[in-house]
Design a protein around this motif. Structure first.
Motif, mmCIF file in Angstrom:
data_model
loop_
_atom_site.group_PDB
_atom_site.id
_atom_site.type_symbol
_atom_site.label_atom_id
_atom_site.label_comp_id
_atom_site.label_asym_id
_atom_site.label_seq_id
_atom_site.Cartn_x
_atom_site.Cartn_y
_atom_site.Cartn_z
ATOM 1 N N LEU A 87 -6.454 1.878 -6.888
ATOM 2 C CA LEU A 87 -6.069 1.523 -8.253
ATOM 3 C C LEU A 87 -7.338 1.070 -8.978
ATOM 4 N N ARG B 39 0.812 -1.221 0.000
ATOM 5 C CA ARG B 39 0.000 0.000 0.000
ATOM 6 C C ARG B 39 0.844 1.270 0.000
ATOM 7 N N SER C 3 -10.091 5.192 -12.652
ATOM 8 C CA SER C 3 -10.388 4.584 -13.948
ATOM 9 C C SER C 3 -11.149 5.529 -14.878
HETATM 10 N N1 LIG Z 1 -13.228 5.505 -8.450
HETATM 11 C C1 LIG Z 1 -12.078 4.624 -8.468
HETATM 12 C C2 LIG Z 1 -12.383 3.392 -7.647
HETATM 13 C C3 LIG Z 1 -11.235 2.406 -7.620
HETATM 14 C C4 LIG Z 1 -11.326 1.452 -6.451
HETATM 15 O O1 LIG Z 1 -12.200 1.560 -5.576
HETATM 16 N N2 LIG Z 1 -10.411 0.503 -6.431
HETATM 17 C C5 LIG Z 1 -10.320 -0.423 -5.345
HETATM 18 C C6 LIG Z 1 -10.047 -1.805 -5.881
HETATM 19 S S1 LIG Z 1 -11.492 -2.486 -6.616
HETATM 20 C C7 LIG Z 1 -9.165 -0.012 -4.455
HETATM 21 O O2 LIG Z 1 -8.169 0.460 -4.941
HETATM 22 N N3 LIG Z 1 -9.291 -0.222 -3.163
HETATM 23 C C8 LIG Z 1 -8.238 0.033 -2.229
HETATM 24 C C9 LIG Z 1 -8.643 0.977 -1.151
HETATM 25 O O3 LIG Z 1 -9.790 1.429 -1.136
HETATM 26 O O4 LIG Z 1 -7.786 1.267 -0.326
HETATM 27 C C10 LIG Z 1 -11.774 4.265 -9.910
HETATM 28 O O5 LIG Z 1 -12.665 4.339 -10.760
HETATM 29 O O6 LIG Z 1 -10.615 3.955 -10.213
#
Ligand SMILES: N[C@@H](CCC(=O)N[C@@H](CS)C(=O)NCC(=O)O)C(=O)O
Length: 234
Positions: free
Chosen positions: A49, A37, A62
């Motif tokens: 990510l 992280r 994204s």
């Molecule tokens: N709005 C972001 C959402 C991305 C997201 O929520 N990614 C999750 C993985 S599915 C993440 O990185 N989670 C890690 C965290 O919240 O610390 C996008 O579209 O990239």
């Protein structure tokens, strides 16, 4: 040189991978571990990510990355220029990212049967200690997020009623249409595809999807048009 920085099993990866595949742009995939992280935050202070790296420039999120790709590589467009269609694409993408995401995350990683199958897949490349620890803490952590958001307070039966309504809505929208917006594939299709594909990793939600033939053929159509990987995992 394009690098997609990703976490394993994230539905958001699909949007960017498939957009690049469709446009025929080569890229490399770099998968980060949950135990990395600190390094992820150094790249994106939000800690999430996917993020796209293009010649040393990082574009996180994204949606931002998809718009960046479209600007830099405008051939084979995936975000329509027509304002009415562009607006529709945005609304579908936001529905996928900010509503469907919570259903797939909750069902895949907190519900009995699904969590035991999916969490080991998510953490299989972590070190030995994290492979032991994460399956014990991830379901509770995700359940807290979805309880705060709201859907985590619903019964599984109610969640499945919601999922069926969402899948039926897409099936209805595909009546006499090949794609969600206009008459060609767009970012809207990819965003919803990513979430539906993740829902297919949750048993009961997968069963619901199979009951909607227009949705099943649309998923196949997206795969046929965007599924050729041009990437090299690293
Ligand atoms: N709005 C972001 C959402 C991305 C997201 O929520 N990614 C999750 C993985 S599915 C993440 O990185 N989670 C890690 C965290 O919240 O610390 C996008 O579209 O990239």
């Amino acid at each position: 040189m394009l690098i997609l920085h990703q976490f394993h099993l994230s539905p958001y990866n699909q949007k960017l991978q498939r957009m690049l595949n469709y446009k025929g742009i080569p890229y490399t995939e770099k998968y980060w571990l949950l135990g990395e992280r600190k390094q992820v935050r150094a790249m994106n202070p939000v800690g999430k990510l996917p993020a796209l790296e293009h010649d040393g420039k990082i574009v996180a999120d994204s949606t931002d990355a998809a718009h960046y790709i479209e600007e830099q590589f405008p051939h084979s467009p995936m975000i329509p220029a027509e304002p009415d269609l562009r607006g529709q694409v945005h609304v579908f993408e936001d529905w996928a990212d900010e509503s469907l995401y919570f259903y797939e995350m909750h069902l895949r990683f907190t519900t009995p049967g699904n969590r035991e199958r999916n969490i080991p897949r998510m953490v299989e490349h972590e070190n030995r200690f994290l492979r032991w620890l994460l399956p014990r803490v991830i379901p509770g952590g995700i359940a807290r997020i979805t309880a705060t958001q709201g859907i985590g307070r619903k019964s599984i039966d109610q969640l499945l009623i919601d999922v069926q309504r969402h899948v039926r809505a897409v099936d209805d929208l595909l009546t006499g249409a090949d794609w969600l917006v206009g008459n060609r594939i767009t970012l809207a299709d990819l965003a919803v595809f990513g979430m539906f594909q993740a829902l297919q990793d949750a048993d009961m939600a997968a069963d619901i999807i199979t009951r909607f033939p227009r949705v099943c053929s649309w998923l196949q159509r997206i795969e046929q048009n965007t599924g050729t990987p041009t990437s090299q995992p690293s």
